[in-house]
Design a protein around this motif. Sequence first.
Motif, PDB file in Angstrom:
ATOM      1  N   TYR A  78       5.890  -6.314  -7.689  1.00 42.17           N
ATOM      2  CA  TYR A  78       4.868  -5.116  -8.537  1.00 42.17           C
ATOM      3  C   TYR A  78       4.316  -5.022  -9.501  1.00 42.17           C
ATOM      4  N   ALA A  79       5.317  -6.087  -9.941  1.00 41.41           N
ATOM      5  CA  ALA A  79       5.238  -6.142 -11.868  1.00 41.41           C
ATOM      6  C   ALA A  79       3.543  -7.724 -11.702  1.00 41.41           C
ATOM      7  N   PHE A 129      -6.579   0.315  -5.931  1.00 40.35           N
ATOM      8  CA  PHE A 129      -6.437   1.298  -4.581  1.00 40.35           C
ATOM      9  C   PHE A 129      -5.110   0.501  -3.069  1.00 40.35           C
ATOM     10  N   SER A 130      -5.040  -0.788  -3.323  1.00 36.56           N
ATOM     11  CA  SER A 130      -4.805  -1.841  -2.533  1.00 36.56           C
ATOM     12  C   SER A 130      -2.995  -1.718  -2.859  1.00 36.56           C
ATOM     13  N   LEU A 131      -2.918  -2.143  -4.101  1.00 34.40           N
ATOM     14  CA  LEU A 131      -1.415  -1.969  -3.832  1.00 34.40           C
ATOM     15  C   LEU A 131      -0.696  -0.784  -4.145  1.00 34.40           C
ATOM     16  N   VAL A 145       2.822   0.387  -1.958  1.00 37.24           N
ATOM     17  CA  VAL A 145       3.653   1.135  -2.725  1.00 37.24           C
ATOM     18  C   VAL A 145       4.533   2.289  -1.756  1.00 37.24           C
ATOM     19  N   ILE A 146       2.707   2.708  -1.632  1.00 31.29           N
ATOM     20  CA  ILE A 146       3.677   4.140  -0.203  1.00 31.29           C
ATOM     21  C   ILE A 146       3.820   4.000   1.249  1.00 31.29           C
ATOM     22  N   LEU A 147       2.931   3.164   1.367  1.00 30.62           N
ATOM     23  CA  LEU A 147       3.476   2.056   2.518  1.00 30.62           C
ATOM     24  C   LEU A 147       5.026   2.185   2.868  1.00 30.62           C
TER      25      LEU A 147
END
Length: 417
Positions: free
Chosen positions: A354-355, A375-377, A381-383
């Motif tokens: 993520y960084a 939004f894609s990132l 993260v949620i997926l």
Amino acid sequence: MRVKIDQDKNKIIKQFIILFGMEFDIPHIGFISFRKILFVMLFIYFFRSGSIQRYVRKNVFLATGAIMLLLVYGWCVLRIRFGGYVQMPLEAYQLKEPILLMLNMIIFPILLIGIFSDAKGFIFCQWKVILLQAVIVITGKVFLPVRMFVFKHFAYEDGRLEEGILKGWRSAGIDLAGAAGSVMLFAGLLCGIYLFYQTKEKEKRKRIIFGWMLIMAANLFMGRTGLYFGAIALLMVFIDQIRRSGRAVIWITIGGIVIFAGCLIYVYCVPDTGGLKTWINWVTEIGDLFGEAQTVRAILDMNIPPLTMETLFGTGLYSGITRTGVSFNHDAGYIRAYTSIGLIGGIFYYGLIYAFYLQMINKVKPGQNRRIYFFSLLAIVILEMKEPFMAKTPLTMVMSCMLMLETRRDSLSIVKR
């Protein structure tokens, strides 16, 4: 002029074949696979082309070093936990995971971006790749022989999906099936949204909206995860177009009506093998996500081991029983990292990914493109709360290619020979 057009078409076709082959594994002939052949070709091109990437910038270099540290850490966990074992347990942590991460997030993208001139060119090619997959999925849904052929030869006969594939309430693409497949279709949808905002021509926008609906239709028979996330993304675009008083609202509405009408025709007019009721319950499960035996409830009910010295540094297992007798089994990517390489390793693993992407997204000029990347990132993260999709799909390859090309001058130093 004619020669230039033919050259451009040939270039686009080559890009399409290479990207498709790198993302989706074509069956092997012994040790040889199409992906390995393409990798060797790209590697040679990387060193022989007129413009060669001499070195990568600081963020890519540090990410590569960090992944190597993760590999060493995982090896140490396995050595400590199972050093005396003759054979590793089936659910033991796979050292290939950080290796695949490095390949998909760093190596493959660096090789791939050499054949694309900019981010829009890559995203357009990725859009076409996913549209082809969507056509294959829908064609398989309509024709049982096609569906079974694709499933047996290109989806590698995933036993968990066989009943749904056979009865017709699921379909499959080339190395594309289930929730992981639906997530890749969703990634293609995001590419279409990117192109939509990059395009001002009405006719091109209409074709893109048609492509959105094609992907959503394919996801109706692929997996709910990508279907639900795709619906949220299109709802956000719809609201944005209303705010802008965009005429695209009309075409999105028409597309939605066509999809809805198609579903009604399928439910009420098309005879199938007894899977209609199951398909309806499966697609509409979002209305009862927290009900008994439903997706979210099932995830919440999975056992998460408490924080101990074992889980702090890693048990070396994705699921099973620890030395202290604690049983655990969980599908979520975060929990599987926590149990296998520990809280420390899990934070390092996801923090690294993520960084890396946040740093690159922050280099993108403020505007619609940056919002799409954020939004894609966020979606990724949620997926990961459901399954380790980054380890199961080429999501990181797609994301890295887009961002490296979007910020080419910041992420790569191009040196002309």
